[in-house]
Design an enzyme around this catalytic site. Structure first.
Site, short mmCIF file in Angstrom:
data_model
loop_
_atom_site.label_atom_id
_atom_site.label_comp_id
_atom_site.label_asym_id
_atom_site.label_seq_id
_atom_site.Cartn_x
_atom_site.Cartn_y
_atom_site.Cartn_z
N ASN A 9 0.86 -1.19 0.00
CA ASN A 9 0.00 0.00 0.00
C ASN A 9 0.89 1.24 0.00
OD1 ASN A 9 -1.82 2.04 0.55
ND2 ASN A 9 -2.23 1.39 2.67
N LYS A 11 0.05 4.28 -0.23
CA LYS A 11 -0.61 5.48 0.34
C LYS A 11 -0.38 6.68 -0.60
CE LYS A 11 -0.08 3.37 4.80
NZ LYS A 11 -0.10 3.50 6.24
N HIS A 93 -9.53 1.02 5.14
CA HIS A 93 -8.22 1.22 5.79
C HIS A 93 -8.42 2.21 6.94
CE1 HIS A 93 -4.16 2.58 6.54
NE2 HIS A 93 -3.75 1.47 5.96
N GLU A 95 -6.88 4.69 7.91
CA GLU A 95 -6.71 6.12 7.56
C GLU A 95 -7.97 6.64 6.86
OE1 GLU A 95 -2.95 5.60 5.57
OE2 GLU A 95 -2.04 5.13 7.51
N GLU A 164 -5.23 -4.90 10.89
CA GLU A 164 -4.21 -3.88 11.06
C GLU A 164 -4.48 -3.11 12.35
OE1 GLU A 164 -2.27 -2.58 7.15
OE2 GLU A 164 -4.15 -1.50 7.28
N GLY A 170 2.53 2.49 10.76
CA GLY A 170 3.46 3.60 10.57
C GLY A 170 4.17 4.05 11.83
N SER A 210 3.55 -1.87 10.37
CA SER A 210 5.00 -1.87 10.54
C SER A 210 5.66 -3.21 10.20
CB SER A 210 5.38 -1.43 11.96
OG SER A 210 4.95 -0.09 12.18
P1 PGA Z 1 2.91 0.48 7.65
O1 PGA Z 1 1.42 0.65 7.03
O2 PGA Z 1 3.49 -0.80 7.10
O3 PGA Z 1 3.66 1.70 7.19
O4 PGA Z 1 2.75 0.43 9.13
C1 PGA Z 1 0.57 -0.44 6.88
C2 PGA Z 1 -0.74 0.01 6.29
O5 PGA Z 1 -1.22 1.10 6.66
O6 PGA Z 1 -1.36 -0.67 5.45
#
Ligand code: PGA
Length: 250
Positions: A9, A11, A93, A95, A164, A170, A210
């Site tokens: 992803n 983003k 997601h 976000e 997640e 992140g 992460s």
């Molecule tokens: P990250 O994001 O690996 O940077 O923690 C995962 C995601 O949001 O799908």
């Protein structure tokens, strides 16, 4: 048998030059024992479609609108994604839930619309730190899943799930393999009771938050973790390839 799945992803990252540079590097992943997909921003999908033509690496989008077409300024439909070669789409997601007000109901509508367009939705669920500390992890996950699974028109066999934990996205704080496995096992148990044992056993449940080359093997070796949804580490070819290669093929 569940084929392991690694999804990158991106983003809101990248540029045309970045797409040109990273995708050829991913074509080196030709393993038949892992499925790989990338999720660039909308505006790079066509470019990615061209670069990935004829390769095993699949393409997906980071969200979509539930409507087929119409006066929805700024939105993108499932039909449009299909034309750009998307086989997958991320739905819900954290976000999107946090910054764009996507509720469980919106997620359900989007899952239905994706399937109607023959795009496989990857439904993302996960608890916040506050919810975890209040002992509400399982309750939250069950609510987010049930919002979709209670709808009889969804096809569980054409769906991927991603757990997640919001506090791990992140932040560099990964859930331990044991902690993630406990939630994945809970999800599979719920699926057995809502659909069937076969569907639950076949459904892929990815872990996200992460994931890096140095922690991927531990997570991916858990019995109910069938792949990873990778954010930050998917922007560096070497790291993403490293995660794909950490799948234990035995
Ligand atoms: P990250 O994001 O690996 O940077 O923690 C995962 C995601 O949001 O799908």
């Amino acid at each position: 048998m569940r084929v392991p799945f690694i999804a990158g992803n991106w983003k809101m990252h990248g540029s045309r030059a970045f797409v040109e540079q990273i995708l050829p590097a991913l074509l080196a992943i030709q393993s038949s024992s892992v499925e790989v997909a990338v999720f660039p921003p909308f505006v790079f999908l066509s470019q990615a479609q061209t670069l990935l033509a004829g390769s095993e690496v699949k393409l997906g989008a980071q969200t979509m609108d539930a409507h087929d077409q119409g006066a929805y300024t700024g939105e993108i439909s499932g039909g449009m994604l299909k034309e750009c070669g998307c086989q997958y789409v991320l739905i819900g997601h954290s976000e999107r839930r946090e910054y764009y007000g996507e509720t469980d109901t919106v997620c359900r509508e989007k899952v239905i619309a994706a399937q109607k367009n023959a795009i496989i939705p990857i439904l993302c669920v996960g608890e916040t730190l506050q919810e975890r500390e209040a002992g509400k992890t399982f309750e939250v996950i069950e609510r987010q899943l049930w919002a979709v699974f209670r709808e009889s028109s969804i096809h569980p066999s054409a769906l991927v799930l991603a757990y997640e934990p919001v506090w791990a996205i992140g932040t560099g704080k990964t859930a331990t393999p044991e902690l993630a496995q406990a939630v994945h096992a809970f999800i599979r148990e719920k699926l057995v009771s809502w659909s069937s044992s076969n569907i639950a056993q076949d459904m892929r449940i990815l872990y996200g938050g992460s994931v890096k080359p140095d922690n991927a093997a531990g997570l991916l070796s858990q019995p109910d973790i069938d792949g990873a949804l990778v954010g930050g580490a998917s922007l560096v070819a070497e790291s993403f390839v490293g995660i794909c290669n950490s799948i234990d093929v035995d």
